[in-house]
Design a protein around this motif. Structure first.
Motif, PDB file in Angstrom:
ATOM      1  N   MET A  52      41.803  -8.358   4.502  1.00  0.00           N
ATOM      2  CA  MET A  52      41.349  -6.979   4.373  1.00  0.00           C
ATOM      3  C   MET A  52      39.843  -6.889   4.124  1.00  0.00           C
ATOM      4  SD  MET A  52      44.353  -5.934   4.834  1.00  0.00           S
ATOM      5  CE  MET A  52      44.013  -4.174   4.790  1.00  0.00           C
ATOM      6  N   HIS A  53      39.164  -8.009   4.069  1.00  0.00           N
ATOM      7  CA  HIS A  53      37.737  -8.030   3.756  1.00  0.00           C
ATOM      8  C   HIS A  53      36.900  -7.527   4.944  1.00  0.00           C
ATOM      9  CE1 HIS A  53      34.102  -9.357   1.740  1.00  0.00           C
ATOM     10  NE2 HIS A  53      33.729  -9.984   2.842  1.00  0.00           N
ATOM     11  N   PRO A  54      35.864  -6.732   4.683  1.00  0.00           N
ATOM     12  CA  PRO A  54      34.979  -6.270   5.773  1.00  0.00           C
ATOM     13  C   PRO A  54      33.950  -7.341   6.149  1.00  0.00           C
ATOM     14  CG  PRO A  54      34.262  -5.324   3.687  1.00  0.00           C
ATOM     15  CD  PRO A  54      35.538  -6.087   3.392  1.00  0.00           C
ATOM     16  N   TRP A  55      34.356  -8.256   6.982  1.00  0.00           N
ATOM     17  CA  TRP A  55      33.499  -9.394   7.339  1.00  0.00           C
ATOM     18  C   TRP A  55      32.246  -8.933   8.079  1.00  0.00           C
ATOM     19  CZ3 TRP A  55      34.893 -13.891   5.219  1.00  0.00           C
ATOM     20  CH2 TRP A  55      36.226 -14.020   4.804  1.00  0.00           C
ATOM     21  N   GLU A  56      31.141  -9.586   7.777  1.00  0.00           N
ATOM     22  CA  GLU A  56      29.869  -9.204   8.401  1.00  0.00           C
ATOM     23  C   GLU A  56      29.769  -9.696   9.835  1.00  0.00           C
ATOM     24  OE1 GLU A  56      26.535 -10.351   6.072  1.00  0.00           O
ATOM     25  OE2 GLU A  56      27.094  -9.110   4.343  1.00  0.00           O
ATOM     26  N   THR A  57      30.418 -10.822  10.144  1.00  0.00           N
ATOM     27  CA  THR A  57      30.369 -11.363  11.503  1.00  0.00           C
ATOM     28  C   THR A  57      31.766 -11.725  11.966  1.00  0.00           C
ATOM     29  OG1 THR A  57      30.131 -13.705  10.875  1.00  0.00           O
ATOM     30  CG2 THR A  57      28.113 -12.367  10.963  1.00  0.00           C
ATOM     31  N   TYR A 115      34.824 -14.037  10.263  1.00  0.00           N
ATOM     32  CA  TYR A 115      36.184 -13.479  10.275  1.00  0.00           C
ATOM     33  C   TYR A 115      37.152 -14.465  10.913  1.00  0.00           C
ATOM     34  CZ  TYR A 115      40.107 -10.759  12.161  1.00  0.00           C
ATOM     35  OH  TYR A 115      41.355 -10.319  12.518  1.00  0.00           O
ATOM     36  N   TRP A 116      36.777 -15.017  12.055  1.00  0.00           N
ATOM     37  CA  TRP A 116      37.654 -15.954  12.729  1.00  0.00           C
ATOM     38  C   TRP A 116      37.734 -17.295  12.007  1.00  0.00           C
ATOM     39  CZ3 TRP A 116      41.573 -15.527  15.790  1.00  0.00           C
ATOM     40  CH2 TRP A 116      41.713 -14.359  16.537  1.00  0.00           C
ATOM     41  N   GLY A 117      36.684 -17.631  11.263  1.00  0.00           N
ATOM     42  CA  GLY A 117      36.763 -18.822  10.426  1.00  0.00           C
ATOM     43  C   GLY A 117      37.853 -18.676   9.390  1.00  0.00           C
ATOM     44  N   TYR A 118      37.930 -17.492   8.803  1.00  0.00           N
ATOM     45  CA  TYR A 118      38.966 -17.238   7.798  1.00  0.00           C
ATOM     46  C   TYR A 118      40.343 -17.166   8.446  1.00  0.00           C
ATOM     47  CZ  TYR A 118      41.229 -15.464   3.631  1.00  0.00           C
ATOM     48  OH  TYR A 118      42.056 -15.326   2.545  1.00  0.00           O
ATOM     49  N   LEU A 119      40.434 -16.449   9.548  1.00  0.00           N
ATOM     50  CA  LEU A 119      41.713 -16.282  10.209  1.00  0.00           C
ATOM     51  C   LEU A 119      42.239 -17.624  10.723  1.00  0.00           C
ATOM     52  CD1 LEU A 119      43.884 -14.339  11.023  1.00  0.00           C
ATOM     53  CD2 LEU A 119      42.544 -13.706  13.040  1.00  0.00           C
ATOM     54  N   ALA A 120      41.356 -18.455  11.261  1.00  0.00           N
ATOM     55  CA  ALA A 120      41.776 -19.779  11.723  1.00  0.00           C
ATOM     56  C   ALA A 120      42.294 -20.613  10.562  1.00  0.00           C
ATOM     57  CB  ALA A 120      40.615 -20.496  12.406  1.00  0.00           C
ATOM     58  N   THR A 121      41.652 -20.502   9.399  1.00  0.00           N
ATOM     59  CA  THR A 121      42.117 -21.230   8.216  1.00  0.00           C
ATOM     60  C   THR A 121      43.515 -20.775   7.822  1.00  0.00           C
ATOM     61  OG1 THR A 121      39.837 -21.453   7.425  1.00  0.00           O
ATOM     62  CG2 THR A 121      41.603 -21.766   5.808  1.00  0.00           C
ATOM     63  N   PHE A 122      43.712 -19.483   7.843  1.00  0.00           N
ATOM     64  CA  PHE A 122      45.015 -18.902   7.516  1.00  0.00           C
ATOM     65  C   PHE A 122      46.091 -19.438   8.464  1.00  0.00           C
ATOM     66  CE2 PHE A 122      46.762 -14.971   5.356  1.00  0.00           C
ATOM     67  CZ  PHE A 122      48.073 -15.162   5.746  1.00  0.00           C
ATOM     68  N   LEU A 123      45.838 -19.359   9.758  1.00  0.00           N
ATOM     69  CA  LEU A 123      46.821 -19.798  10.744  1.00  0.00           C
ATOM     70  C   LEU A 123      47.058 -21.303  10.677  1.00  0.00           C
ATOM     71  CD1 LEU A 123      45.650 -17.679  13.811  1.00  0.00           C
ATOM     72  CD2 LEU A 123      47.550 -17.189  12.266  1.00  0.00           C
TER      73      LEU A 123
END
Length: 326
Positions: A101-106, A110-118
């Motif tokens: 839910m974080h408003p990522w600046e780039t 964002y995809w760095g976080y999402l890739a970590t999650f997945l």
């Protein structure tokens, strides 16, 4: 609309009607006032119900994975730090979902976080509660319905035995739903993780794109984007619908594991409905927080309020001990 999806739709309407009740952690249904059996007797009854059932429908929800160590979603704990440490130290999120839910600046971060999650769920080993459940189901005719997207069940069973009605972390879809296609997310996620290393950003060129429109992709999951409810989604509901209708006259056990108060409409309340509707159906719920057994089901069901991992381990031990004595 398939049979089971229609049940879910009906319960979603009920959820909307009584939202304040659900939001308070309760249920609008009248619950039994019968005193539960002692824990040891509950375990014995669970094992006996599984043994006597012609078939078992498992409803696996978030509490099942949390019981096995997949508990990094809602709090900043050791599990979260193990997988998300760079983000935890940089942003102080209180669990994995907070980062979604974080408003990522780039888009790269964002995809760095999402890739970590997945990657965390795609590569997770099978958790102990799933392995213990598998022992309980050994030799049984069974089917699994799950709202979990973490791929645990499909690591254990063929996909024709599992309905993932909330999506699956192994697949991407077009974020704009320009197409009904889904495609592999495992290899792209691994490439993003390799490129990111110990950082928090991926290279721009690795941001996954839809092969049809060129827009960004998104995991095929409900919750954070425009969930694609196309052919793959309908297939999941068709699988569970076909199974329960084919077995409606059998001695069928509905086994609910770890349903919380955010999503009772997908597993819990349809299971209640089906147990009441099918002539020989039985129902058992295992939950570490909620003792929810409708009064109408008090003679056909049981709720075990205890740690799910412990219950399944104890049931497995009891099952194996009984098998050895035969």
């Amino acid at each position: 609309m398939s049979f089971y999806e229609e049940l879910v739709t009906q319960t979603q309407m009920n959820y909307s009607r009584y939202y304040p009740v659900y939001a308070s952690g309760s249920t609008p249904y009248q619950l039994t006032d019968k005193k539960p059996l002692p824990y040891g007797e509950q375990i014995d009854r669970l094992v006996q119900e599984v043994k006597e059932a012609d078939c078992v429908v498992v409803g696996g929800a978030s509490g099942l994975s949390a019981a096995g160590g997949g508990d990094f979603y809602y709090e900043d704990n050791d599990s979260y730090r193990k997988y998300f440490r760079p983000f935890a130290e940089k942003y102080h999120f209180k669990g994995a979902f907070a980062g979604m839910m974080h408003p990522w600046e780039t888009r790269e971060e964002y995809w760095g976080y999402l890739a970590t999650f997945l990657h965390t769920t795609q590569t997770a080993p099978l958790r102990d509660p799933y392995l213990d459940l598998d022992v309980l189901l050994k030799g049984k005719d069974f089917f699994v319905l799950t709202t979990n997207q973490d791929t645990q069940f499909v690591k254990l069973y063929p996909e024709n035995k599992v309905a993932e009605i909330q999506g699956d972390h192994r697949f991407f879809q077009c974020a704009a739903c320009c197409t009904d296609d889904t495609w592999d997310a495992v290899k792209p996620v691994a490439e993003m993780m390799d490129a990111m290393g110990d950082g928090t950003k991926i290279p721009t060129e690795l941001i996954p794109r839809c092969p049809h429109c060129g827009g960004e992709a998104f995991p095929w999951v409900r919750g954070y984007g425009n969930f694609l409810q196309g052919a793959k989604y309908e297939e999941q509901y068709e699988k569970i619908s076909r199974y329960v209708l084919e077995h409606k006259d059998s001695k069928i056990l509905f086994l609910e594991l770890g349903v919380g108060r955010l999503t009772p409409m997908f597993i819990q309340e349809p299971f209640w409905n089906l147990t009441l509707s099918f002539p020989h159906a039985r129902y058992i719920a295992i939950n570490d927080k909620y003792n929810f057994l409708p009064k109408q089901l008090e003679d056909r069901g049981m709720a075990i309020v205890a740690d799910i991992a412990q219950v399944l381990r104890d049931a497995r031990d009891t099952m194996e001990s009984g098998d050895n004595n035969q």
